[in-house]
Design an enzyme around this catalytic site. Structure first.
Site, short mmCIF file in Angstrom:
data_model
loop_
_atom_site.label_atom_id
_atom_site.label_comp_id
_atom_site.label_asym_id
_atom_site.label_seq_id
_atom_site.Cartn_x
_atom_site.Cartn_y
_atom_site.Cartn_z
N LYS A 193 57.06 11.58 93.55
CA LYS A 193 55.85 11.61 92.98
C LYS A 193 55.54 11.85 91.53
O LYS A 193 56.34 12.57 90.89
CB LYS A 193 55.04 12.74 93.76
CG LYS A 193 53.38 12.88 93.43
CD LYS A 193 52.58 13.88 93.95
CE LYS A 193 51.32 14.31 93.18
NZ LYS A 193 50.58 15.07 94.03
N ASP B 288 52.51 21.17 97.18
CA ASP B 288 53.10 20.86 96.04
C ASP B 288 53.38 22.09 95.13
O ASP B 288 52.77 22.91 94.53
CB ASP B 288 52.23 19.91 94.89
CG ASP B 288 51.95 18.60 95.32
OD1 ASP B 288 52.13 18.44 96.74
OD2 ASP B 288 51.58 17.87 94.43
N LYS C 260 58.64 15.87 92.66
CA LYS C 260 57.49 15.70 91.67
C LYS C 260 57.79 15.90 90.33
O LYS C 260 58.49 16.83 89.94
CB LYS C 260 56.21 16.29 92.12
CG LYS C 260 54.96 16.03 91.39
CD LYS C 260 54.01 16.85 91.99
CE LYS C 260 52.63 17.02 91.25
NZ LYS C 260 51.41 17.74 91.97
#
Length: 237
Positions: free
Chosen positions: A191, A92, A156
């Site tokens: 996400k 991430d 995300k």
């Protein structure tokens, strides 16, 4: 929905700076117990988490350029390669927020691509953290497009650690999730991170387009999901 569908959304978050080694191990075991898809840990904990989860289906995720995104691209690449060698299979990474807001889109795209290509060498994927609390809607859209073009598997919403001066929401909002789902093609997943602390919120972000959600309240979410499944009430709102 089935119970495992909830677990398949959860990246159990182990990112708080004060977590001890014992708490990291406990978090891995909790994620394994509930069959979560992933734990998301600090880079220095990747080897430990990989070892604890050696016989588990729960995979190891870590963070790159976290939480500010302003590391040099080469440092992000080194972080990515090291994390993959240590056992992480999902990364991430935080977008370079300042460069995005400056309109230096070529830099942002190349930064993402470099990490994506480094991860690919190890059969890993990247999720690009936009840190939406600092962005207006147009920048969110641009960031989604740049991320997809550069090879991201996910975009995300947030790190969960952003603190904008104007008091805007620091975590996932339903409006942001809908915007991101609209802007990305079906090949890129979404996400949610920050503020998903209950089963109701988990179901809401799923309905808004999220495929994954970062969570620290995994135990309470999954226990509530178990109870609601027994009652036949586990459904998307």
């Amino acid at each position: 929905m089935e119970l495992q569908e909830i677990a398949d959304m959860i990246d159990h978050s182990l990112l708080r700076p004060e977590l001890t080694t014992a708490e990291i191990v406990e978090g891995c075991r909790l994620a394994d117990k509930y069959h979560c898809v992933s734990i998301c840990c600090r880079p220095s904990d990747v080897k430990l988490c990989t070892e604890v989860l050696r016989d588990s289906k729960t995979i190891v995720t870590t963070v790159i350029g976290f939480p500010h995104g302003s590391s040099l691209t080469g440092i992000k690449v080194l972080e990515a390669e090291t994390a993959c060698r240590d056992g992480a299979v999902e990364l991430d990474m935080v977008i370079n927020i300042g460069r995005l807001l400056s309109g230096d889109y070529e830099y942002v795209e190349n930064d993402i691509r470099a990490v994506a290509e480094a991860a690919k060498k190890y059969d890993a994927i990247i999720k690009v953290i936009l840190e939406n609390c600092y962005l207006d809607d147009e920048h969110k859209r641009i960031a989604c497009r740049l991320s997809e073009k550069a090879g991201a598997a996910f975009v995300k919403t947030s790190t969960g650690f952003g603190k904008p001066a104007d008091g805007r929401a620091t975590g996932a909002t339903l409006d942001d999730l809908r915007l991101m789902r609209e802007e990305c093609s079906s090949s890129v997943k979404i996400k949610a991170a920050g503020g998903v602390r209950s089963l109701t919120e988990m179901l809401e972000v799923k309905a808004a387009g999220a495929d994954r959600a970062g969570a620290t309240a995994t135990k309470s979410i999954m226990e509530e999901a178990k109870q609601r499944e027994l009652e036949g009430k586990l459904e998307i709102v």
